[in-house]
Every structure is written in structure tokens, then in C-alpha cells.
Design a protein around this motif. Structure first.
Motif, mmCIF file in Angstrom:
data_model
loop_
_atom_site.group_PDB
_atom_site.id
_atom_site.type_symbol
_atom_site.label_atom_id
_atom_site.label_comp_id
_atom_site.label_asym_id
_atom_site.label_seq_id
_atom_site.Cartn_x
_atom_site.Cartn_y
_atom_site.Cartn_z
ATOM 1 N N SER A 10 38.180 37.995 34.292
ATOM 2 C CA SER A 10 38.640 39.357 34.452
ATOM 3 C C SER A 10 37.558 39.990 35.910
ATOM 4 O O SER A 10 38.399 40.855 36.454
ATOM 5 C CB SER A 10 38.321 40.328 33.427
ATOM 6 O OG SER A 10 39.002 39.615 32.246
ATOM 7 N N THR A 11 36.224 39.844 35.795
ATOM 8 C CA THR A 11 35.692 40.437 36.934
ATOM 9 C C THR A 11 35.979 39.734 38.133
ATOM 10 O O THR A 11 36.092 40.399 39.115
ATOM 11 C CB THR A 11 34.153 40.201 36.635
ATOM 12 O OG1 THR A 11 33.792 40.740 35.284
ATOM 13 C CG2 THR A 11 33.244 40.592 37.702
ATOM 14 N N MET A 12 36.251 38.421 38.205
ATOM 15 C CA MET A 12 36.651 37.596 39.460
ATOM 16 C C MET A 12 37.893 38.188 40.003
ATOM 17 O O MET A 12 38.157 38.361 41.087
ATOM 18 C CB MET A 12 36.418 36.207 39.213
ATOM 19 C CG MET A 12 35.113 35.682 39.011
ATOM 20 S SD MET A 12 34.000 36.089 40.113
ATOM 21 C CE MET A 12 34.654 35.127 41.422
ATOM 22 N N VAL A 13 38.910 38.311 39.097
ATOM 23 C CA VAL A 13 40.262 38.441 39.444
ATOM 24 C C VAL A 13 40.143 40.158 39.993
ATOM 25 O O VAL A 13 40.894 40.475 41.122
ATOM 26 C CB VAL A 13 41.199 38.530 38.444
ATOM 27 C CG1 VAL A 13 42.528 39.218 38.634
ATOM 28 C CG2 VAL A 13 41.418 37.113 37.818
ATOM 29 N N ALA A 14 39.349 40.974 39.474
ATOM 30 C CA ALA A 14 39.320 42.632 39.794
ATOM 31 C C ALA A 14 38.661 42.317 41.308
ATOM 32 O O ALA A 14 39.124 43.011 42.175
ATOM 33 C CB ALA A 14 38.593 43.307 38.885
ATOM 34 N N LEU A 15 37.720 41.686 41.352
ATOM 35 C CA LEU A 15 36.804 41.575 42.829
ATOM 36 C C LEU A 15 38.134 41.047 43.603
ATOM 37 O O LEU A 15 38.026 41.438 44.754
ATOM 38 C CB LEU A 15 35.714 40.907 42.728
ATOM 39 C CG LEU A 15 34.502 41.641 41.868
ATOM 40 C CD1 LEU A 15 33.220 40.475 41.730
ATOM 41 C CD2 LEU A 15 34.225 42.686 42.452
ATOM 42 N N GLY A 16 38.862 39.978 43.293
ATOM 43 C CA GLY A 16 39.502 39.442 44.350
ATOM 44 C C GLY A 16 40.821 40.377 44.702
ATOM 45 O O GLY A 16 41.076 40.551 45.971
ATOM 46 N N ILE A 17 41.276 41.190 43.910
ATOM 47 C CA ILE A 17 42.191 42.263 44.219
ATOM 48 C C ILE A 17 41.751 43.264 45.293
ATOM 49 O O ILE A 17 42.216 43.605 46.273
ATOM 50 C CB ILE A 17 42.827 42.845 42.862
ATOM 51 C CG1 ILE A 17 43.533 41.989 42.029
ATOM 52 C CG2 ILE A 17 43.369 44.138 43.409
ATOM 53 C CD1 ILE A 17 44.070 42.610 40.950
ATOM 54 N N LEU A 18 40.333 43.696 44.979
ATOM 55 C CA LEU A 18 39.723 44.460 46.045
ATOM 56 C C LEU A 18 39.583 43.659 47.245
ATOM 57 O O LEU A 18 39.705 44.303 48.276
ATOM 58 C CB LEU A 18 38.172 44.762 45.281
ATOM 59 C CG LEU A 18 38.341 45.622 44.036
ATOM 60 C CD1 LEU A 18 36.875 46.017 43.922
ATOM 61 C CD2 LEU A 18 38.974 47.098 44.552
ATOM 62 N N ALA A 19 39.230 42.458 47.270
ATOM 63 C CA ALA A 19 39.121 41.815 48.501
ATOM 64 C C ALA A 19 40.457 41.608 49.266
ATOM 65 O O ALA A 19 40.640 41.706 50.471
ATOM 66 C CB ALA A 19 38.563 40.224 48.180
ATOM 67 N N ALA A 20 41.384 41.279 48.622
ATOM 68 C CA ALA A 20 42.625 41.411 49.233
ATOM 69 C C ALA A 20 43.445 42.551 49.946
ATOM 70 O O ALA A 20 43.737 42.645 50.855
ATOM 71 C CB ALA A 20 43.794 40.761 48.009
#
Length: 873
Positions: A10-20
Motif C-alpha cells: 500500500s505504501t509503495m503504491v501510494a508513493l508510486g502514484i505520487l511519483a507518477a
């Protein structure tokens, strides 16, 4: 992360969305390639100095308006010029270098005296024809002139006064061809300029220089402007006249076609590659879940890599954008190593978490070492003067660690959540291919000396071949030869008057300009030079006298030639001409005359048949079409000639501003353009041309120098980077492995793979160019990766194990296969640069695999035999 997989993901996906989100808002693509190579080098400084002085020549499109007849090319060019000049939304400026009011009036003064005298003689001979057709400017008048000319040639062959401007047989052939095409529904125009003037240098081409408004945030900055040109080119077509072709070329046109080809060709190859990589992963894993996990991990890693690129460079150039492809290839390899080891551990451990922990502890260190050494190879390009590859090295090198970090964090957590893949494989020794695999595994060790000797021989041969690697300096050779811009550009190169491969040098005053031109003209490789002072015609008094004489000869017809009149009924005139041919044909003794007359009679007869078959108003339109085909260009030619007879004595101050400013800058700098005498597609001729010009004028610039110096800088940058990379990789390997033999083995296989790849490039006649040279960092990284993985496995291999059935060997194999699949499709691209890059990478990966699976184990047997008992079965 294994204890709380959902939290980690969940943390990685959230950070990935922010990165995108950050990437989309901050990362741009800059398609301007001007300063990618050695921006501070002297040749780039000279280029910028010239462009500042003559900025109107910067980033332009060259439109070549081509037609079967010069008259139509001129009129179409003028109509196109008007349309584009009014389109301020897409164009900054539009200019015609060879057709404007000044040259239309004074163009005859720029002919050589002998050439002008020849023109005068031709017009004098054509005066009887011009006078008669002016009295009756229609088909009946024209056919009556042909009839009289035919009778005159028969009755008085030695008579000097001609009724038609050229010999009767030539004119008859041209009229026959025009009638034949018209009868067959084609649009055709007879060129009276070519018939009367016989200008050998004239061609059916017009030129327009366009300065488009560019949008560098778009992958194709000139796309909107070029589409506007296409629309304008369609608007200038006349359905009753032959088609006019508008070729779009020049610096911007070439780049646009290249970007369009790269986009479409790369997209097709990418779709093919993605499908192929997906199939390879399914074959490698035999598990849909592991394939999905790999792709999700890779996608997540790419999001973070994109954010890093947005922070580090903000703008991707056309070279650094390749970091994404590099990371896909190596990022997939990390996931493959992890998943295959995990799958093997599941066969040994019933507990999934224990298998994941064991995989993490065994694969993690080798992946970290591989990423470290590979990144060093990529970072080595940062200090080079090749900005595009320097940024590629920074992005790709750092992104390796990002991909590895995401793989080691997200993939174990994802695999912990997903169901364990089904076990597969038969018992040891019962697999159908196990015996073959075991025998193959034993060969490099059993014949280690033979393999080593063969390797030495191949290496020596490869060294010899490597010295013959061809370097292609010309970016035109990288582009799709079937694109419009390349075809037009090469046609321009073939003509010494229009070749774009010229040099330019700036001078400060009139005296230095003329002295420089004298020095340059004495060089063997120089055809001619042009400066502002060549735009003042020589021998003006003598030429003006000849022009005045032409005006007197032509009389009133030269001043006001009438427009064509509609011919109510050309049938009687055609009938009389046919009867004259029937009477005189038997008297002709020349085969050419007989063939010309027979052909003309046939076409005239078919014209009569067509006229009789057509009812009104179709008959009238057909008559107008024939008249346009035969006489349509005559009034415009006479009008042009009338304007040119108004030439006057001119000085440099009489030159229009738009002409002067292309030879004299606002800062008072004079431009000298230098034309080569030899074909610059030959590298020896290019070097001679550049060297001789620079010996006289060191600050020269132009496409030949930019091509040549850019390639030299690129080669030098890669030589420097490869040396730095090899030394740095060797030091790091020695520091971490603490073993000189291990370091020597990895470096030897890496160097051998490079040598074999260069030798293969020579054997396949694949030159090193601006595009495929970018493949070298990727091959360097892949070679180091595989060498380290294989060497670590060789050290830990037990006597009973088969190296080729180990997860390491399978990961190396399938990782290389996915990488080659990603790039292999590019080899079939119509873009020569992309195609050569795909071919180089495919050959390089093949040799890396040979060195990893055959040469490295054999050398290991010889070098490490005293320290370890490596026995592969």
C-alpha cells in the motif's frame, strides 16, 4: 516487509502514484538536438556565432516545388508562397531565394556574357514564330505555323530564317507527346521557356525557405507547421494542370520525418517486444502469477525512475529517453533472478515465507553487486562531452538502484500475498532433456583448454577486424531512405548547384572577404565561393546592350504579348496540317523526320476523331484543354521575358533587404559560402574538403564540419567512457570479491564479448553511428551482470549440480532473451539508425551469452582449478 506485506505494498503504491503525478507535471521531452554533442567545443561555438549573425537560416524547412515544366513550378511556388506568408499562426517567415521581383527583372544580368548572347540568338531565331502566334494566339494559328514550317523546311532547307524556334522534328515530337497524354486523360504542359530559351541550367524546381514555429514540448515540434504546408500544397493544385509535387526537407523536415519514423517504427516494435517478453516470462516461470508479479514490480519501478528523471534533469532529450528501455531490460532481469530462485526454493522448502527469505538472502547480494558494477559502467559516461549520453548515464545508472530497491521490497511482499505457484518438473534424471543438458554442461570443462585456445584465436581475429570498424558520420544515412525529406535531400546533394553540404565562414569587411575568396578558390577541393560581392553582376554595360538588342528584335510582342484566344473550331487547321504531312512525308529521307511526322499525324488524326465524337460543351472544354497543353505556358513566358528586358545597371546598394541580409549581417559580418568540388559522401573527400578550408579559415562552420566533428566527439566520448568504466568496474570487483582471478575472469569475458561484437559489426557491414553507439552502455551493463551472476554460481556449485539447470543460469538466459526481444524487433525498423541499434544489441547479447555460458566456465576451470574443484555435469 514479509511480516506486513499489505502495508508495504500500500505504501509503495501510494508513493508510486505520487511519483507518477510528479513526473507528469514536471518531466518534459526536449527534441532540440542542437547542443547534445560537445556544446562548448570550438566547432559548436563557430556554429552558434554564425547562427547569431544569420539567424534566419536557423531551424528552417526547405520546400522543393517540382513540376514537369518550369513555368508551372514557378507559378505554383508563388501561389504557395502567398498562402504560407499569410499563415502567421504556423510560420515566422517565408522566403524564395531564386524567384523574386528583383531577380525577375535583373536575372539576365547574372548570366555569363556568352550564355546571354546565346539566349539573344535563340530569341532572334524565335522572333518569326513569336510574331505570328501573337497575331493569332490559338490552336488554329499554332497549327498554321507548323504547316508553314513543314513546307518551309521542304522548299528551302538552306533558308536561315526559321518559322519555329527549334528544329521541326524536335517540336513535332514534343507536340505529339502532349497530344498523346491529353487524349489519354493526362494533364500536360508544353514548356515554351525550355523551347525558346534553351536554358540548360533550368529545372522544373522552385525553392521556398520556411521558418516554422516550433513546439519543443511536442515529440514532433514542427508537425503543425508541416501539416499546414501539406494543406497549402493541396490548395495550389489545379485540376486542369499537371500535379505539382511539394517536397518538405531541410533541417527541420529531416528531423520531423525521423521523429515520425522513430515513433511509428518504435511503437510497432515495442508492441511486438512486449508480447514476446510476456511469452518468454510465461515460458521461464511457467506461472501466470509470477509473470504478473514481475510486470507489476517493473511498472512500479518505472514510476519512481520517471520521478527521479524529472528531479535530476527535468527534460529528457532524444538520447536520454532511452534510459527507460535500458531499465526495462535490466529491471526485468532482477525480477527474473528473484522469481526463479524463489521457485527453486519452493521445491526445496514447503514454507513459502522461508523460501522468500532464503531467496532474498541469496539473490540480494549478487544483484546488489551486479547493479553497482553496471551503474559504474553507466556513470562513466557522465564526465564525457556527449551531453545526451552523459544524461543517459546518470539516469540509467541511478535508476538501476531504484529498480533493484523496488524489486527487493515490493516483489517479496507481492509474492507473499499471491498464492505459491504450482510445483513443476520431473524427478532428477527423468526429464527428457536432462541428459542433453548434463552433457552440454560438461563440455566447457572437459574441453577447457580447447575452448580457451579457440577463444584466443577468435580474439586475435576480432582484434584485427575491430580496426576495420566503419564509422558513419552522416546522419542522413541513419534515416529511412524512403521518406520524403531524405529523398529530396539526396536529390539536392546530387546537384552541385543545390547541395546543402556547403561550408560558411564570416569575414569582417570587403577586403578580407575578397582576399579569403581568392585563397579558397585556389584550393583543389573547392568548386566555387559566393559572397555578397558576387551579387553585383559583372560586365553590366555589355550585357545591358545585348538585352536592349533583344528588346528591339522582339518589338511590341516582347512588350505586350496577348492572352490566348478561345478557338471556335481548330478542325480545319488540323486537317490542313495532316494533308501537308501526307504530301511531304514521302519526300523525307531522314528516318527521324519520317518517324516524327508519322507520330504527329497519328496523334492529330486521333485528336480529330475525339473532337468529332464529343458533343458541346464537352467539345469546347476538350479544345481548351488541348490549347492549354500546347500553348498555355507561352503568355507567362513572354510576360517573364518582358519583365527581364527592363533590367538596369545595379550596385550592391540596389539589392533588396531580404537578399542583402542573407549575405551581410546586422553586425556587419559578411558571409562566404563554399561549395565542394568532389562528392562529400566519400569520407576521404570530406576530410580533404574540411582540412583545406580550415587551413585557410579555421572558424568555418556548416553541415560537413558539424557532421564530422560531432562524430569525432561521440567516438572520443565513448572511448573515454569505456576506459573509465572498465577500470572502475575492475577496481570495484577487486575490492568486493577480494580476488584477482575473479576480477580477471569477469573483465576478460566482458572485453571478449565487446571484441566479438565489433568483429560481427564489420562482417555484417554495420557501421557505428550516432544511434547504435548508444547500445554500448546497455551491453556493458548486461555483460557485467551476467559475468558476476555466473561467477558467483560457479563458486557455490556442488559437484552434483548442473549449472545450466540452475536458477542462476536460467535467469541469465531468460533475462538476456527478454532484453534481446525488447531490442530485436528494432532491427526490422525502416529507420536505419534504429535498425542498426537493434542489430548491434542482438549480436552483442549473443556474444555475451557465448562468453557467459561457454568461455567463462572454461577459463574458470583453468584459472581456479588449483583453488576450487569446479566440476559441471
Amino acid at each position: 516487509m514479509l511480516g506486513h506485506p499489505f502495508t508495504v505494498l500500500s505504501t509503495m503504491v501510494a508513493l508510486g502514484i505520487l511519483a507518477a503525478h510528479y513526473t507528469v507535471g514536471h518531466l518534459r521531452i526536449d527534441t532540440d538536438t542542437t547542443n547534445l554533442i560537445a556544446p562548448d567545443a570550438p566547432f559548436q561555438q563557430y556554429r552558434r556565432h554564425y547562427e547569431q549573425a544569420f539567424s534566419q537560416d536557423l531551424s528552417t524547412l526547405l520546400l522543393v516545388v517540382e513540376s514537369e515544366t518550369p513555368e508551372l513550378a514557378k507559378s505554383a511556388s508563388r501561389r504557395l508562397l502567398d498562402l504560407l506568408s499569410n499563415d502567421t499562426d504556423h510560420f515566422n517567415s517565408v522566403y524564395t531565394p531564386n524567384d523574386n521581383e528583383f531577380f525577375r527583372q535583373n536575372g539576365l544580368l547574372y548570366l555569363d556574357t556568352d550564355e546571354l548572347q546565346t539566349l539573344s540568338n535563340n530569341l532572334s531565331a524565335a522572333q518569326p514564330f513569336i510574331g505570328r502566334i501573337a497575331q493569332k494566339p490559338n490552336l488554329t494559328g499554332f497549327f498554321s505555323i507548323l504547316e508553314d514550317a513543314l513546307k518551309a523546311t521542304d522548299k528551302a532547307a538552306t533558308e536561315k530564317n526559321q518559322v519555329v524556334p527549334i528544329d521541326w522534328a524536335s517540336l513535332a515530337d514534343k507536340v505529339s507527346l502532349a497530344l498523346h497524354k491529353t487524349l489519354n486523360g493526362e494533364n500536360v504542359l508544353l514548356s515554351w521557356e525550355s523551347l525558346i530559351a534553351e536554358k540548360k541550367r533550368h529545372s522544373g524546381k522552385g525553392f521556398i525557405i520556411v521558418s516554422p514555429k516550433l513546439d519543443h514540448s511536442d515529440i514532433r515540434p514542427a508537425q503543425a507547421a508541416i501539416e499546414a504546408i501539406r494543406k497549402a500544397a493541396a490548395d495550389i493544385q489545379d485540376p486542369g494542370l499537371p500535379a505539382v509535387k511539394v517536397w518538405v526537407t531541410g533541417e527541420v523536415g529531416l528531423e520531423d520525418d525521423e521523429l515520425a519514423g522513430m515513433s511509428s517504427g518504435t511503437f510497432t516494435a515495442s508492441v511486438f517486444s512486449v508480447v514476446l517478453v510476456l511469452l518468454i516470462l510465461l515460458v521461464a516461470y511457467r506461472s501466470v502469477l509470477l509473470t504478473v508479479a514481475t510486470l507489476l514490480t517493473l511498472a512500479l519501478g518505472m514510476l519512481f525512475c520517471g520521478a527521479f528523471a524529472a528531479i535530476a534533469v527535468t527534460e529528457l532529450n532524444l538520447i536520454s529517453v532511452a534510459f527507460a528501455v535500458s531499465n526495462i531490460g535490466l529491471g526485468v532481469e532482477y525480477a527474473i533472478h528473484f522469481c526463479l530462485r524463489y521457485r527453486d526454493n519452493l521445491n526445496a522448502h514447503a514454507d513459502k515465507e522461508l523460501a522468500l527469505r532464503d531467496t532474498f538472502m541469496t539473490v540480494g547480494p549478487s544483484l546488489l553487486l551486479a547493479a553497482g558494477t553496471t551503474s559504474i559502467g553507466l556513470y562513466a559516461f557522465i564526465p564525457t562531452d556527449y551531453k545526451g549520453v552523459a544524461e543517459l548515464g546518470l539516469l540509467a545508472g541511478t535508476s538501476l538502484f531504484i529498480c533493484l530497491l523496488i524489486t527487493l521490497i515490493s516483489l517479496p511482499a507481492l509474492l507473499k500475498i499471491l498464492p505459491a505457484p504450482r510445483k513443476f518438473g520431473l524427478e532428477k534424471g527423468r526429464h527428457p532433456l536432462s541428459d542433453l543438458s548434463r552433457k552440454l554442461a560438461a563440455l566447457p570443462l572437459r574441453y577447457a583448454k580447447a575452448v580457451s585456445v579457440a577463444t584466443l584465436v577468435l580474439a586475435l581475429i576480432s582484434i584485427i577486424l575491430a580496426f576495420n570498424v566503419r564509422i558513419d558520420f552522416n546522419p542522413i544515412d541513419l534515416r529511412d531512405p524512403n521518406t520524403e525529406s531524405v529523398i529530396a535531400f539526396k536529390e539536392l546533394m546530387a546537384d552541385e548547384e543545390t547541395t546543402p553540404l556547403t561550408l560558411n565562414v564570416l569575414t569582417k569587411d570587403e577586403n578580407s572577404t575578397k582576399i579569403l575568396q581568392q585563397k579558397l578558390s585556389a584550393l583543389a577541393s573547392i568548386d566555387k565561393t559566393i559572397s555578397l560581392f558576387d551579387l553585383q553582376p559583372t560586365d553590366q554595360d555589355e550585357k545591358l546592350a545585348v538585352i536592349e538588342e533583344v528588346g528591339l528584335i522582339l518589338g511590341s510582342q516582347g512588350q505586350q504579348f496577348p492572352q490566348l484566344e478561345t478557338d471556335a473550331d481548330p478542325v480545319p487547321g488540323i486537317t490542313r496540317l495532316i494533308k501537308a504531312i501526307d504530301v511531304l512525308l514521302p519526300q523525307k529521307t531522314s528516318d527521324r523526320d519520317r518517324e516524327s511526322l508519322t507520330r504527329l499525324k497519328k496523334e492529330l488524326g486521333e485528336t480529330l476523331t475525339e473532337l468529332e465524337a464529343r458533343p458541346e460543351p464537352s467539345r469546347k472544354s476538350f479544345v481548351e484543354k488541348i490549347q492549354t497543353a500546347l500553348l498555355g505556358t507561352l503568355p507567362p513566358v513572354m510576360k517573364e521575358l518582358s519583365v527581364s528586358l527592363e533590367a538596369r545597371n545595379i550596385s550592391l546598394t540596389d539589392l533588396p533587404p531580404d537578399i542583402r541580409e542573407r549575405w551581410l549581417s546586422k553586425d556587419g559580418l559578411f558571409r562566404v559560402q563554399i561549395f565542394p568540388k568532389k562528392d562529400l559522401n566519400d569520407l576521404a573527400n570530406l576530410k580533404e574538403f574540411i582540412a583545406e578550408v580550415q587551413s585557410v579559415a579555421p572558424e568555418t562552420t556548416g553541415l560537413p564540419i558539424i557532421y564530422w566533428e560531432s562524430m569525432k566527439e561521440v567516438v572520443q566520448a565513448f572511448q573515454q567512457a569505456i576506459v573509465i568504466a572498465l577500470v572502475a568496474i575492475a577496481v570495484v570487483l577487486l575490492a568486493i570479491r577480494r580476488s584477482f582471478p575473479d576480477t580477471a575472469l569477469v573483465m576478460a569475458t566482458l572485453i571478449l564479448a565487446g571484441l566479438f561484437t565489433m568483429a560481427s559489426a564489420v562482417l555484417t557491414d554495420t557501421p557505428i553511428n550516432f544511434a547504435n553507439i548508444i547500445a554500448l552502455p546497455l551491453l556493458l551493463g548486461l555483460g557485467v551482470d551476467n559475468g558476476i551472476h555466473m561467477l558467483v554460481k560457479l563458486h557455490s556449485l556442488s559437484e552434483e549440480e548442473n549449472i545450466y539447470q540452475s536458477s542462476t543460469a536460467r535467469a541469465i538466459f531468460f533475462g538476456a532473451l527478454t532484453t534481446s526481444s525488447s531490442f530485436g524487433g528494432l532491427a526490422f525498423s525502416p529507420h536505419s539508425g534504429i535498425s542498426s541499434m537493434g542489430l548491434i544489441i542482438t549480436m552483442g547479447i549473443f556474444w555475451i551469452m557465448v562468453c557467459t555460458f561457454i568461455i567463462l566456465p572454461a577459463l574458470s576451470k583453468l584459472i581456479l582449478s588449483e583453488k576450487e574443484d569446479i566440476r559441471l555435469r
